[in-house]
Design an enzyme around this catalytic site. Structure first.
Site, mmCIF file in Angstrom:
data_model
loop_
_atom_site.group_PDB
_atom_site.id
_atom_site.type_symbol
_atom_site.label_atom_id
_atom_site.label_comp_id
_atom_site.label_asym_id
_atom_site.label_seq_id
_atom_site.Cartn_x
_atom_site.Cartn_y
_atom_site.Cartn_z
ATOM 1 N N ASN A 73 -10.290 -0.064 0.238
ATOM 2 C CA ASN A 73 -8.827 -0.008 0.234
ATOM 3 C C ASN A 73 -8.324 -0.612 -1.076
ATOM 4 O OD1 ASN A 73 -6.095 -0.448 0.612
ATOM 5 N ND2 ASN A 73 -6.303 -1.248 2.692
ATOM 6 N N HIS A 86 -3.009 6.983 2.635
ATOM 7 C CA HIS A 86 -3.472 5.698 2.108
ATOM 8 C C HIS A 86 -4.883 5.458 2.646
ATOM 9 C CE1 HIS A 86 -4.057 1.629 1.190
ATOM 10 N NE2 HIS A 86 -3.804 1.161 2.388
ATOM 11 N N CYS A 110 0.811 -1.232 0.000
ATOM 12 C CA CYS A 110 0.000 0.000 0.000
ATOM 13 C C CYS A 110 0.839 1.273 0.000
ATOM 14 C CB CYS A 110 -0.966 -0.003 1.175
ATOM 15 S SG CYS A 110 -1.983 -1.483 1.248
HETATM 16 O O1 UT7 Z 1 -3.729 -1.352 3.960
HETATM 17 C C1 UT7 Z 1 -3.828 -1.787 5.298
HETATM 18 C C2 UT7 Z 1 -4.873 -2.879 5.320
HETATM 19 N N1 UT7 Z 1 -5.393 -3.227 6.589
HETATM 20 C C3 UT7 Z 1 -6.168 -2.436 7.341
HETATM 21 O O2 UT7 Z 1 -6.428 -1.303 7.086
HETATM 22 C C4 UT7 Z 1 -6.756 -3.064 8.597
HETATM 23 C C5 UT7 Z 1 -6.590 -2.255 9.817
HETATM 24 N N2 UT7 Z 1 -7.495 -2.749 10.817
HETATM 25 C C6 UT7 Z 1 -8.799 -2.404 10.806
HETATM 26 O O3 UT7 Z 1 -9.219 -1.633 9.973
HETATM 27 C C7 UT7 Z 1 -9.687 -2.977 11.865
HETATM 28 O O4 UT7 Z 1 -8.907 -3.682 12.808
HETATM 29 C C8 UT7 Z 1 -10.775 -3.912 11.270
HETATM 30 C C9 UT7 Z 1 -11.757 -3.099 10.446
HETATM 31 C C10 UT7 Z 1 -10.149 -4.993 10.399
HETATM 32 C C11 UT7 Z 1 -11.553 -4.576 12.394
HETATM 33 O O5 UT7 Z 1 -12.166 -3.609 13.230
HETATM 34 P P1 UT7 Z 1 -12.124 -3.760 14.797
HETATM 35 O O6 UT7 Z 1 -12.916 -2.660 15.363
HETATM 36 O O7 UT7 Z 1 -10.668 -3.842 15.180
HETATM 37 O O8 UT7 Z 1 -12.902 -5.114 15.034
HETATM 38 P P2 UT7 Z 1 -12.362 -6.424 15.728
HETATM 39 O O9 UT7 Z 1 -11.302 -7.049 14.908
HETATM 40 O O10 UT7 Z 1 -12.052 -6.082 17.149
HETATM 41 O O11 UT7 Z 1 -13.638 -7.342 15.690
HETATM 42 C C12 UT7 Z 1 -14.775 -7.061 16.461
HETATM 43 C C13 UT7 Z 1 -15.811 -8.136 16.152
HETATM 44 C C14 UT7 Z 1 -15.269 -9.545 16.246
HETATM 45 O O12 UT7 Z 1 -16.284 -10.351 16.804
HETATM 46 P P3 UT7 Z 1 -16.216 -10.779 18.347
HETATM 47 O O13 UT7 Z 1 -14.940 -11.550 18.464
HETATM 48 O O14 UT7 Z 1 -16.209 -9.498 19.117
HETATM 49 O O15 UT7 Z 1 -17.442 -11.605 18.502
HETATM 50 C C15 UT7 Z 1 -15.079 -9.956 14.808
HETATM 51 O O16 UT7 Z 1 -15.214 -11.347 14.626
HETATM 52 O O17 UT7 Z 1 -16.276 -7.989 14.805
HETATM 53 C C16 UT7 Z 1 -16.205 -9.246 14.136
HETATM 54 N N3 UT7 Z 1 -15.988 -8.995 12.720
HETATM 55 C C17 UT7 Z 1 -17.000 -8.727 11.887
HETATM 56 N N4 UT7 Z 1 -18.320 -8.640 12.076
HETATM 57 C C18 UT7 Z 1 -19.091 -8.326 11.014
HETATM 58 C C19 UT7 Z 1 -14.829 -8.968 12.044
HETATM 59 N N5 UT7 Z 1 -15.070 -8.673 10.749
HETATM 60 C C20 UT7 Z 1 -16.406 -8.523 10.623
HETATM 61 C C21 UT7 Z 1 -17.259 -8.216 9.564
HETATM 62 N N6 UT7 Z 1 -18.577 -8.128 9.799
HETATM 63 N N7 UT7 Z 1 -16.798 -7.979 8.318
#
Ligand code: UT7
Length: 318
Positions: A275, A245, A112
Site C-alpha cells: 500500500n 486504491h 490514500c
Molecule cells: O489504505 C488503507 C490502509 N489500511 C488497510 O488497508 C487495512 C485494512 N485492514 C486489513 O487489511 C486487515 O484488517 C488486516 C490485514 C490489517 C488484518 O487482517 P485480519 O484478517 O483482519 O486479521 P486480524 O486483525 O483479525 O488478526 C488476526 C490475527 C491476530 O491474532 P489473534 O488475536 O487472532 O491471536 C493478530 O494479532 O493475526 C494477528 N496478526 C498478525 N499475525 C502475523 C496481525 N498482524 C499480523 C502479522 N503477522 N503481520
C-alpha cells in the site's frame, strides 16, 4: 473543453523488502501477509531519498510519455501524506527540481484518496481555464511513519510515486469526479502526532483499526463507483478496468464482487508495491498503461479511499 491524461510515469525506490526479510525482525510470516493482504514485497526509499525525489523521477517519465516539456507545464499538484518538510509544499520543491516556475504548485492531503482528489482538482482547473497542462503526482514514503515493531501496520505499506500529465482535450478523458469525506472516522486510520516547539508531540506512526478500515473501505469504494456509473449513465459492464486504491487484495476483491465485476478487470499491483497510499492508483495505472492492458477508448474507474476518512472516484475514457 475537457481534459485527458496524455502520459503516465512511475518510480519505485531500488530497495525491495520481502515478507521473509520482514519476518526476521517482527513476529509475522510470508504466508500470513500473503493470505491476509496479497502483499509479497514493498519498495523502501534510501536514506536521504525524499518524497520530492520519487515524485521527480515519476514526473519526468510522465512528461516524456506525454511528449510535454517542463516549460509547457503550468500546474503541479502533489498528493502526499509524507511531505519532505512541514513547508514549503512538496509540489513547490518538485517544481524547483524540475526547473519549472510561475504556475501554481500545491500539495493535496487526502491520504490514500489524495491522487483521486488531485486529479479531480486538476481537471476542474483545466476545464475552468485556470491552467492548461497539469502534472498530477501521488508520492509517498510511508516507511518513515511506520512503527517497524508493530506487525499490524508495518507489513502493509511501501514507498513509491506515480504521475500523470493532464492536458486540454476536445473529447472527454476525465468523464466525472465524485469526492467525499467524513471526519467522524478520523481516528480509525491516522498518524496522531505533530511538531510542537521543536519536539514531536503525540505518536508520529501510523495507527489503524484494521477491521473498521476494511469494512468502511469496501462499502464506500463500491458506493462511489456506483455513483460515477449513474452520473455517466453507464453500468458495471462498461468498466474495462477498475483501478482501486491498492490497500489489500481482499478489499479490492470484495469491492469487485459488490460491483459484480469479474476479478480479471481489476488492476492489481498491491503484491509488488504494497500500500503506497496516494501513490498506489497512479502506480497501478502506469503499470497497466505500459504493459498494454489499457487501450484507447476504454473506460477506467479509479476509486480511492483513505484516512480522514476520504473517498472518491474519477471515471476516465482512455
Ligand atoms: O489504505 C488503507 C490502509 N489500511 C488497510 O488497508 C487495512 C485494512 N485492514 C486489513 O487489511 C486487515 O484488517 C488486516 C490485514 C490489517 C488484518 O487482517 P485480519 O484478517 O483482519 O486479521 P486480524 O486483525 O483479525 O488478526 C488476526 C490475527 C491476530 O491474532 P489473534 O488475536 O487472532 O491471536 C493478530 O494479532 O493475526 C494477528 N496478526 C498478525 N499475525 C502475523 C496481525 N498482524 C499480523 C502479522 N503477522 N503481520
Amino acid at each position: 473543453m475537457h481534459s485527458r491524461i496524455a502520459g503516465t510515469g512511475r518510480y519505485l525506490p531500488e530497495r525491495v523488502l520481502t515478507n521473509d526479510e520482514l519476518a526476521l525482525n517482527v513476529a509475522t510470516s510470508d504466508e500470513w501477509i500473503r493470505t491476509r493482504t496479497g502483499i509479497r514485497q514493498r519498495h523502501i526509499a534510501a536514506n536521504g531519498e525524499l518524497t520530492s525525489d520519487l515524485a521527480l523521477a515519476a514526473a519526468r517519465r510522465a512528461l516524456d510519455a506525454a511528449s510535454l516539456s517542463v516549460a509547457e507545464l503550468d500546474l503541479i499538484i502533489v498528493a502526499t501524506t509524507t511531505p519532505d518538510v512541514v513547508f514549503p509544499s512538496t509540489a513547490c520543491i518538485l517544481q524547483a527540481k524540475l526547473g519549472a516556475r510561475g504556475g501554481p504548485a500545491f500539495d493535496v492531503q487526502a491520504v490514500c484518496s489524495g491522487f483521486v482528489y488531485a486529479l479531480a482538482i486538476a481537471d476542474r482547473m483545466i476545464t475552468g481555464g485556470l491552467a492548461k497542462n497539469a502534472l498530477v503526482v501521488g508520492a509517498e514514503i510511508y516507511s518513515r511513519i511506520l512503527d517497524w515493531s508493530d506487525r499490524g501496520t508495518c507489513v502493509l505499506f511501501g514507498d513509491g510515486a506515480g504521475a500523470v500529465v493532464l492536458v486540454p482535450s476536445e473529447r472527454a478523458g476525465i468523464m466525472s469526479a465524485h469526492l467525499h469525506a467524513d471526519g467522524h472516522y478520523k481516528d480509525i486510520l491516522c498518524v496522531p502526532g505533530t511538531v510542537d516547539r521543536g519536539a514531536v508531540t503525540g505518536t508520529p506512526f501510523v495507527h489503524m483499526d484494521g477491521h473498521a478500515v476494511f469494512k468502511f473501505a469496501v462499502k464506500v469504494l463500491a458506493e462511489v463507483a456506483h455513483e460515477a456509473l449513474t452520473a455517466n449513465r453507464k453500468t458495471t459492464a462498461d468498466i474495462d478496468w477498475l483501478i482501486p486504491h491498492q490497500a489489500n487484495i481482499r478489499i479490492m476483491d470484495a469491492t469487485a464482487k459488490k460491483l459484480e465485476l469479474p476479478l480479471d478487470r481489476v488492476i492489481s499491483t498491491v503484491g509488488a508495491h504494497a500500500n503506497t497510499s496516494a501513490a498506489s492508483i497512479p502506480l497501478a495505472l502506469d503499470v497497466a498503461v505500459r504493459d498494454g492492458r489499457i487501450r484507447e477508448g476504454q473506460y477506467l474507474m479509479l476509486v480511492g479511499v483513505g484516512g480522514g476518512f476520504t473517498w472518491g472516484s474519477v471515471f476516465v475514457r482512455w
